[in-house]
Design a protein around this motif. Structure first.
Motif, PDB file in Angstrom:
ATOM      1  N   ILE A 128       4.629  -3.149   0.993  1.00 37.45           N
ATOM      2  CA  ILE A 128       4.577  -2.968   0.065  1.00 37.45           C
ATOM      3  C   ILE A 128       2.430  -3.345   0.117  1.00 37.45           C
ATOM      4  CG2 ILE A 128       4.748  -4.941  -1.197  1.00 37.45           C
ATOM      5  CD1 ILE A 128       3.611  -1.587  -3.011  1.00 37.45           C
ATOM      6  N   LEU A 129       2.811  -4.225   1.170  1.00 36.41           N
ATOM      7  CA  LEU A 129       1.410  -4.883   1.351  1.00 36.41           C
ATOM      8  C   LEU A 129       0.814  -3.056   2.726  1.00 36.41           C
ATOM      9  CD1 LEU A 129       1.496  -8.631   2.591  1.00 36.41           C
ATOM     10  CD2 LEU A 129      -0.003  -7.530   0.455  1.00 36.41           C
ATOM     11  N   ASN A 130       1.568  -2.640   3.654  1.00 36.06           N
ATOM     12  CA  ASN A 130       1.138  -1.428   4.549  1.00 36.06           C
ATOM     13  C   ASN A 130       0.846  -0.436   3.697  1.00 36.06           C
ATOM     14  OD1 ASN A 130       0.762  -3.057   6.457  1.00 36.06           O
ATOM     15  ND2 ASN A 130       3.189  -2.766   6.672  1.00 36.06           N
ATOM     16  N   LEU A 131       1.591  -0.035   2.092  1.00 36.36           N
ATOM     17  CA  LEU A 131       1.580   1.247   1.405  1.00 36.36           C
ATOM     18  C   LEU A 131       0.327   1.316   1.164  1.00 36.36           C
ATOM     19  CD1 LEU A 131       2.575   3.305   0.456  1.00 36.36           C
ATOM     20  CD2 LEU A 131       3.680   2.467  -1.855  1.00 36.36           C
ATOM     21  N   LEU A 132      -0.131  -0.398   0.466  1.00 32.62           N
ATOM     22  CA  LEU A 132      -1.513  -0.133  -0.083  1.00 32.62           C
ATOM     23  C   LEU A 132      -2.892  -0.477   0.330  1.00 32.62           C
ATOM     24  CD1 LEU A 132      -0.782  -3.062  -3.263  1.00 32.62           C
ATOM     25  CD2 LEU A 132      -0.520  -0.772  -3.366  1.00 32.62           C
ATOM     26  N   THR A 133      -2.816  -1.141   1.402  1.00 34.61           N
ATOM     27  CA  THR A 133      -3.749  -1.212   3.102  1.00 34.61           C
ATOM     28  C   THR A 133      -3.996   0.596   2.646  1.00 34.61           C
ATOM     29  OG1 THR A 133      -2.846  -3.085   3.958  1.00 34.61           O
ATOM     30  CG2 THR A 133      -4.114  -1.675   5.011  1.00 34.61           C
ATOM     31  N   GLU A 134      -2.825   0.913   3.220  1.00 33.24           N
ATOM     32  CA  GLU A 134      -3.159   2.867   3.798  1.00 33.24           C
ATOM     33  C   GLU A 134      -3.631   3.865   2.599  1.00 33.24           C
ATOM     34  OE1 GLU A 134      -2.962   3.705   6.666  1.00 33.24           O
ATOM     35  OE2 GLU A 134      -2.016   2.224   7.689  1.00 33.24           O
ATOM     36  N   SER A 135      -3.244   3.306   1.303  1.00 37.42           N
ATOM     37  CA  SER A 135      -3.665   4.150   0.183  1.00 37.42           C
ATOM     38  C   SER A 135      -5.046   3.938  -0.473  1.00 37.42           C
ATOM     39  CB  SER A 135      -2.578   3.664  -0.884  1.00 37.42           C
ATOM     40  OG  SER A 135      -1.627   4.085  -1.078  1.00 37.42           O
ATOM     41  N   CYS A 136      -5.417   2.313  -0.076  1.00 41.40           N
ATOM     42  CA  CYS A 136      -6.671   1.597  -0.438  1.00 41.40           C
ATOM     43  C   CYS A 136      -7.552   2.600   1.016  1.00 41.40           C
ATOM     44  CB  CYS A 136      -7.302   0.612  -0.207  1.00 41.40           C
ATOM     45  SG  CYS A 136      -6.392  -0.077  -1.231  1.00 41.40           S
TER      46      CYS A 136
END
Length: 527
Positions: free
Chosen positions: A318-326
């Motif tokens: 989830i941290l990777n997903l939010l980082t890439e989305s941001c």
């Protein structure tokens, strides 16, 4: 006492039912000849239904067959008068097929040889055909779950089959159709679907099938995460994202983590579906864009932050997903930054102190697990628009040092002097009035306003200060020679290197001589 597996396979290929029966009956004779048979020893059963041979392995002494017979008896007793009897032949066939699939799952999981034979015999084609043919069934067979489980195991254990499943037989398309059929979604827009409000809640059996489908899709799409998909593939991936964002998959607690894992595996540009949902009066929004999906993912991350066990496995996706989305979408970054990094006003505590989401993430930046601490630091860094000064301002130099050293930014020479595909707007002064008033009193290492401390050299003469400086140099030199510490410096690229590797050693020859003289005098005094 071994089964001639290759012989059985050849008989099956040739359609020789008698040959299969002879092979298995011979094995049963060998088993029967053993006087002391362990309870866990396998026995092969052969039955014939509708002119087809079915065989499965059962465990002697197991209660499964007893439970099956008891279930049949209960069904017979519950029949109403005049009601037609169920087709026992079909039930028996399905039960045998289910048992056979269970055995195949166990064998493939535990045997490298079985995995290789699975690949050599191209069983993946038959498996995907079975799943494809059952997509539109109004009532899927109970065997389908084990077919999906077998496909998940083989895609996890034999990664070379993933490309075959994805490219050759159209696995993503077939599994997406299976997911859509299981959820019974209704389409409103090309990439917007909802559940049928009149449909009953999703059954536990359907939920299990959903989980297996999501796990298989993750296995076969993960390698394409950084690739540029073609037009057709991009449309298919967006279609898939729209399906997995339905309420049942996003909000339900069981498939939730598998949904996040799959989103991290899909091409980044296809995640724009997250923001394409039309606004409603109750929607979370940022810059006029619907943030409901992002808000759900943010709550999911906060929930995972509170869990104490298996924190790496639970948090890194989830941290990777939010980082890439941001990094990819400005609206997402602004929305998440508002929730995680609000304007800095209170600097009386260290950034890692407290129970806020920001504090918990910053504590992870010094975690023992390298992957986890880098994931947490990356998210904060992207929320700071990858600006070193702002990053240190929010986290403190001590917490930020790990990421800055990894990216060669310890020297602070540039904001982003490494490869980054993100495009950010020009930096603006975001300091609050409260922060400006105490900015000069903030310790950049700890990131908080320190209480003024008395000057330790107050009242000392210049000669005494010089003597104290020499004493400190002597102590540091001794620690370095004894390999207790290794003095480090920052090179021209901003990376940490041993001090002797950064230009010329700052200790001059005169200083070295004085140090050695002082050490000799100290040793003579001790003697």
């Amino acid at each position: 006492m071994d089964v001639d597996v290759e012989g059985i396979i050849q008989c099956i290929k040739q359609g020789d039912e008698n040959g299969v029966q002879i092979q298995l009956q011979e094995f049963n004779k060998q088993v029967a000849s053993q006087k002391s048979l362990p309870r866990t020893h396998s026995r092969v059963q052969v039955s014939s239904t509708n002119n087809k041979s079915f065989f499965c392995l059962t465990l002697q002494g197991s209660t499964h067959q007893k439970a099956l017979e008891r279930g049949r008896k209960d069904r017979r007793e519950s029949k109403m008068e005049g009601e037609e009897e169920e087709d026992e032949g079909e039930l028996a066939e399905e039960s045998l097929r289910k048992e056979a699939m269970k055995v195949l799952c166990n064998v493939v999981y535990n045997s490298t040889w079985a995995q290789e034979r699975f690949s050599a015999l191209s069983l993946m084609n038959g498996l995907i055909e079975r799943i494809s043919s059952s997509v539109n069934w109004s009532s899927p067979s109970s065997v389908q779950f084990y077919e999906l489980r077998l496909m998940f195991l083989i895609t996890a254990l034999r990664p070379e089959l993933n490309n075959q499943l994805q490219k050759v037989v159209g696995g993503v398309s077939i599994l997406t159709a299976a997911l859509e059929s299981t959820l019974e979604v209704q389409w409103k827009e090309p990439y917007e679907c909802v559940l049928d409000p009149a449909a009953p809640p999703i059954s536990p059996e359907a939920s299990q099938r959903i989980i297996e489908i999501l796990k298989i899709l993750f296995n076969i799409t993960y390698s394409n995460h950084r690739q540029e998909p073609g037009e057709d593939d991009a449309a298919l991936y967006r279609h898939l994202v729209a399906i997995i964002l339905t309420d049942s998959v996003v909000i339900s607690s069981q498939p939730h983590s598998h949904t996040v894992n799959l989103l991290t595996a899909l091409p980044l540009q296809c995640l724009d579906v997250l923001l394409s949902v039309p606004l409603t009066p109750d929607s979370e929004q940022s810059q006029g864009v619907n943030m409901d999906c992002v808000h759900t993912l943010l709550l999911f991350m906060e929930h995972r932050l509170e869990s104490g066990d298996k924190i790496k496995e639970k948090l890194t996706p989830i941290l990777n997903l939010l980082t890439e989305s941001c990094r990819a979408h400005r609206e997402t970054r602004l929305y998440i930054r508002k929730h995680i990094l609000p304007p800095l006003r209170d600097v009386s505590h260290k950034p890692e102190e407290g129970n806020t989401v920001k504090s918990r993430l910053i504590r992870l930046m010094t975690h023992l697990d390298t992957d986890l601490k880098h994931c947490a630091a990356d998210l904060i860094f992207v929320l700071c628009k990858e600006n070193v000064r702002r990053f240190v301002k929010y986290t403190g130099y001590g917490n930020a040092a790990g990421l800055l050293a990894t990216r060669g930014l310890l020297g602070g020479q540039g904001v982003r002097n490494y490869s980054s595909s993100a495009q950010y707007s020009s930096d603006s002064d975001s300091d609050t009035e409260e922060y400006r008033q105490v900015r000069d009193r903030i310790n950049p290492v700890t990131g908080r306003m320190e209480v003024p401390q008395p000057d330790p050299m107050e009242g000392m003469t210049e000669e005494e200060k010089e003597e104290e400086a020499k004493r400190l140099i002597t102590l540091f030199s001794k620690l370095s020679r004894d390999d207790i510490i290794q003095p480090m410096g920052v090179d021209e690229e901003g990376k940490l290197v041993p001090l002797q590797g950064v230009g010329e050693n700052p200790m001059t020859e005169d200083a070295k001589t004085e140090t050695e003289t002082d050490e000799g005098a100290e040793k003579e005094h001790m003697d």
